[in-house]
Design a protein around this motif. Sequence first.
Motif, PDB file in Angstrom:
ATOM      1  N   MET A   1      77.676  14.623 -45.899  1.00 31.66           N
ATOM      2  CA  MET A   1      78.711  14.391 -44.914  1.00 31.66           C
ATOM      3  C   MET A   1      78.854  12.887 -44.677  1.00 31.66           C
ATOM      4  O   MET A   1      77.866  12.197 -44.497  1.00 31.66           O
ATOM      5  CB  MET A   1      78.327  15.097 -43.622  1.00 31.66           C
ATOM      6  CG  MET A   1      79.505  15.739 -42.965  1.00 31.66           C
ATOM      7  SD  MET A   1      79.026  16.666 -41.496  1.00 31.66           S
ATOM      8  CE  MET A   1      78.844  18.279 -42.231  1.00 31.66           C
ATOM      9  N   MET A   2      80.073  12.406 -44.651  1.00 30.55           N
ATOM     10  CA  MET A   2      80.348  10.983 -44.487  1.00 30.55           C
ATOM     11  C   MET A   2      80.645  10.680 -43.021  1.00 30.55           C
ATOM     12  O   MET A   2      81.387  11.410 -42.369  1.00 30.55           O
ATOM     13  CB  MET A   2      81.539  10.585 -45.355  1.00 30.55           C
ATOM     14  CG  MET A   2      81.684   9.124 -45.585  1.00 30.55           C
ATOM     15  SD  MET A   2      80.315   8.348 -46.460  1.00 30.55           S
ATOM     16  CE  MET A   2      80.534   8.981 -48.094  1.00 30.55           C
ATOM     17  N   TYR A   3      80.064   9.581 -42.529  1.00 34.05           N
ATOM     18  CA  TYR A   3      80.273   9.124 -41.159  1.00 34.05           C
ATOM     19  C   TYR A   3      80.784   7.688 -41.183  1.00 34.05           C
ATOM     20  O   TYR A   3      80.574   6.964 -42.143  1.00 34.05           O
ATOM     21  CB  TYR A   3      78.964   9.154 -40.363  1.00 34.05           C
ATOM     22  CG  TYR A   3      78.447  10.542 -40.104  1.00 34.05           C
ATOM     23  CD1 TYR A   3      78.707  11.183 -38.904  1.00 34.05           C
ATOM     24  CD2 TYR A   3      77.693  11.199 -41.070  1.00 34.05           C
ATOM     25  CE1 TYR A   3      78.221  12.461 -38.668  1.00 34.05           C
ATOM     26  CE2 TYR A   3      77.211  12.472 -40.849  1.00 34.05           C
ATOM     27  CZ  TYR A   3      77.480  13.099 -39.643  1.00 34.05           C
ATOM     28  OH  TYR A   3      76.995  14.363 -39.415  1.00 34.05           O
ATOM     29  N   GLU A   4      81.417   7.291 -40.090  1.00 33.79           N
ATOM     30  CA  GLU A   4      81.840   5.908 -39.919  1.00 33.79           C
ATOM     31  C   GLU A   4      81.316   5.421 -38.575  1.00 33.79           C
ATOM     32  O   GLU A   4      81.594   6.014 -37.539  1.00 33.79           O
ATOM     33  CB  GLU A   4      83.370   5.792 -39.972  1.00 33.79           C
ATOM     34  CG  GLU A   4      83.851   4.364 -39.973  1.00 33.79           C
ATOM     35  CD  GLU A   4      85.368   4.251 -40.126  1.00 33.79           C
ATOM     36  OE1 GLU A   4      85.809   3.916 -41.233  1.00 33.79           O
ATOM     37  OE2 GLU A   4      86.071   4.524 -39.134  1.00 33.79           O
ATOM     38  N   ILE A   5      80.534   4.351 -38.620  1.00 31.95           N
ATOM     39  CA  ILE A   5      79.967   3.729 -37.429  1.00 31.95           C
ATOM     40  C   ILE A   5      80.723   2.425 -37.202  1.00 31.95           C
ATOM     41  O   ILE A   5      80.982   1.682 -38.155  1.00 31.95           O
ATOM     42  CB  ILE A   5      78.465   3.426 -37.642  1.00 31.95           C
ATOM     43  CG1 ILE A   5      77.679   4.711 -37.860  1.00 31.95           C
ATOM     44  CG2 ILE A   5      77.897   2.611 -36.495  1.00 31.95           C
ATOM     45  CD1 ILE A   5      77.583   5.597 -36.647  1.00 31.95           C
ATOM     46  N   SER A   6      81.086   2.141 -35.954  1.00 28.34           N
ATOM     47  CA  SER A   6      81.840   0.905 -35.716  1.00 28.34           C
ATOM     48  C   SER A   6      81.287   0.135 -34.532  1.00 28.34           C
ATOM     49  O   SER A   6      80.601   0.687 -33.669  1.00 28.34           O
ATOM     50  CB  SER A   6      83.326   1.201 -35.515  1.00 28.34           C
ATOM     51  OG  SER A   6      83.543   1.956 -34.347  1.00 28.34           O
ATOM     52  N   GLN A   7      81.624  -1.144 -34.534  1.00 28.36           N
ATOM     53  CA  GLN A   7      81.220  -2.041 -33.460  1.00 28.36           C
ATOM     54  C   GLN A   7      82.393  -2.968 -33.167  1.00 28.36           C
ATOM     55  O   GLN A   7      83.017  -3.489 -34.087  1.00 28.36           O
ATOM     56  CB  GLN A   7      79.996  -2.855 -33.884  1.00 28.36           C
ATOM     57  CG  GLN A   7      79.461  -3.784 -32.836  1.00 28.36           C
ATOM     58  CD  GLN A   7      78.819  -3.047 -31.675  1.00 28.36           C
ATOM     59  OE1 GLN A   7      78.076  -2.109 -31.860  1.00 28.36           O
ATOM     60  NE2 GLN A   7      79.116  -3.462 -30.467  1.00 28.36           N
ATOM     61  N   ARG A   8      82.681  -3.171 -31.895  1.00 25.75           N
ATOM     62  CA  ARG A   8      83.757  -4.074 -31.482  1.00 25.75           C
ATOM     63  C   ARG A   8      83.179  -5.373 -30.937  1.00 25.75           C
ATOM     64  O   ARG A   8      82.079  -5.397 -30.399  1.00 25.75           O
ATOM     65  CB  ARG A   8      84.615  -3.430 -30.397  1.00 25.75           C
ATOM     66  CG  ARG A   8      85.470  -2.320 -30.902  1.00 25.75           C
ATOM     67  CD  ARG A   8      86.364  -1.818 -29.800  1.00 25.75           C
ATOM     68  NE  ARG A   8      87.260  -0.808 -30.341  1.00 25.75           N
ATOM     69  CZ  ARG A   8      88.206  -0.226 -29.644  1.00 25.75           C
ATOM     70  NH1 ARG A   8      88.377  -0.558 -28.370  1.00 25.75           N
ATOM     71  NH2 ARG A   8      88.983   0.671 -30.188  1.00 25.75           N
ATOM     72  N   PHE A   9      83.975  -6.435 -31.074  1.00 25.32           N
ATOM     73  CA  PHE A   9      83.617  -7.723 -30.487  1.00 25.32           C
ATOM     74  C   PHE A   9      84.895  -8.510 -30.259  1.00 25.32           C
ATOM     75  O   PHE A   9      85.978  -8.080 -30.650  1.00 25.32           O
ATOM     76  CB  PHE A   9      82.627  -8.490 -31.384  1.00 25.32           C
ATOM     77  CG  PHE A   9      83.157  -8.917 -32.723  1.00 25.32           C
ATOM     78  CD1 PHE A   9      83.555 -10.224 -32.948  1.00 25.32           C
ATOM     79  CD2 PHE A   9      83.223  -8.019 -33.775  1.00 25.32           C
ATOM     80  CE1 PHE A   9      84.019 -10.627 -34.189  1.00 25.32           C
ATOM     81  CE2 PHE A   9      83.691  -8.405 -35.026  1.00 25.32           C
ATOM     82  CZ  PHE A   9      84.084  -9.713 -35.237  1.00 25.32           C
ATOM     83  N   PHE A  10      84.778  -9.633 -29.577  1.00 24.82           N
ATOM     84  CA  PHE A  10      85.938 -10.491 -29.351  1.00 24.82           C
ATOM     85  C   PHE A  10      85.535 -11.932 -29.543  1.00 24.82           C
ATOM     86  O   PHE A  10      84.350 -12.270 -29.540  1.00 24.82           O
ATOM     87  CB  PHE A  10      86.535 -10.274 -27.945  1.00 24.82           C
ATOM     88  CG  PHE A  10      85.737 -10.921 -26.863  1.00 24.82           C
ATOM     89  CD1 PHE A  10      86.065 -12.190 -26.399  1.00 24.82           C
ATOM     90  CD2 PHE A  10      84.638 -10.278 -26.310  1.00 24.82           C
ATOM     91  CE1 PHE A  10      85.313 -12.809 -25.402  1.00 24.82           C
ATOM     92  CE2 PHE A  10      83.886 -10.879 -25.319  1.00 24.82           C
ATOM     93  CZ  PHE A  10      84.215 -12.144 -24.867  1.00 24.82           C
ATOM     94  N   PHE A  11      86.545 -12.765 -29.734  1.00 20.25           N
ATOM     95  CA  PHE A  11      86.309 -14.207 -29.791  1.00 20.25           C
ATOM     96  C   PHE A  11      87.590 -14.905 -29.361  1.00 20.25           C
ATOM     97  O   PHE A  11      88.688 -14.356 -29.472  1.00 20.25           O
ATOM     98  CB  PHE A  11      85.851 -14.664 -31.185  1.00 20.25           C
ATOM     99  CG  PHE A  11      86.799 -14.339 -32.304  1.00 20.25           C
ATOM    100  CD1 PHE A  11      87.721 -15.269 -32.760  1.00 20.25           C
ATOM    101  CD2 PHE A  11      86.755 -13.102 -32.930  1.00 20.25           C
ATOM    102  CE1 PHE A  11      88.592 -14.975 -33.796  1.00 20.25           C
ATOM    103  CE2 PHE A  11      87.612 -12.794 -33.971  1.00 20.25           C
ATOM    104  CZ  PHE A  11      88.528 -13.737 -34.412  1.00 20.25           C
ATOM    105  N   ASP A  12      87.415 -16.092 -28.817  1.00 19.48           N
ATOM    106  CA  ASP A  12      88.539 -16.939 -28.420  1.00 19.48           C
ATOM    107  C   ASP A  12      88.603 -18.090 -29.403  1.00 19.48           C
ATOM    108  O   ASP A  12      87.569 -18.686 -29.719  1.00 19.48           O
ATOM    109  CB  ASP A  12      88.331 -17.476 -27.004  1.00 19.48           C
ATOM    110  CG  ASP A  12      88.328 -16.373 -25.967  1.00 19.48           C
ATOM    111  OD1 ASP A  12      89.299 -15.602 -25.940  1.00 19.48           O
ATOM    112  OD2 ASP A  12      87.353 -16.275 -25.200  1.00 19.48           O
ATOM    113  N   ALA A  13      89.792 -18.387 -29.893  1.00 20.81           N
ATOM    114  CA  ALA A  13      89.915 -19.459 -30.885  1.00 20.81           C
ATOM    115  C   ALA A  13      91.328 -20.020 -30.864  1.00 20.81           C
ATOM    116  O   ALA A  13      92.269 -19.387 -30.394  1.00 20.81           O
ATOM    117  CB  ALA A  13      89.580 -18.932 -32.275  1.00 20.81           C
TER     118      ALA A  13
END
Length: 121
Positions: free
Chosen positions: A1-13
């Motif tokens: 079985m295939m899974y997708e793990i994700s992580q969010r982040f932000f940056f100012d530029a």
Amino acid sequence: MMYEISQRFFFDAAHTLERQIEVEASRRIHGHTYDAEVAIQGEPDLSTGMVIDLGQLRLAIRQLRESLDHMFLDEVAGLGVPTLENLCAFIARSLGEQGFQVSRVAVWRERAGDRCEFRPV
């Protein structure tokens, strides 16, 4: 079985951009808050039950974020023209070089309503 793990982040530029429309505003140095999400796809390891240890991914993202946050994107080595498309590719490439199997990267600017999603092949 295939899974997708994700992580969010932000940056100012900040950046500049040569365009055919909104020329003057784009050519001036201006900044954005960018949100990004990185996804890793795979099957969970039988011994850990995890596709990837999210702590490892967060550490890699923290290091990547330092190369983008409060930077002048025009001068970030390896980025190229500071577009949403190139930011997605840069993030995927940076994490791929660290051994992560990136399945998807999205970068967006919430207030502007702009979003780009990249799926490396």
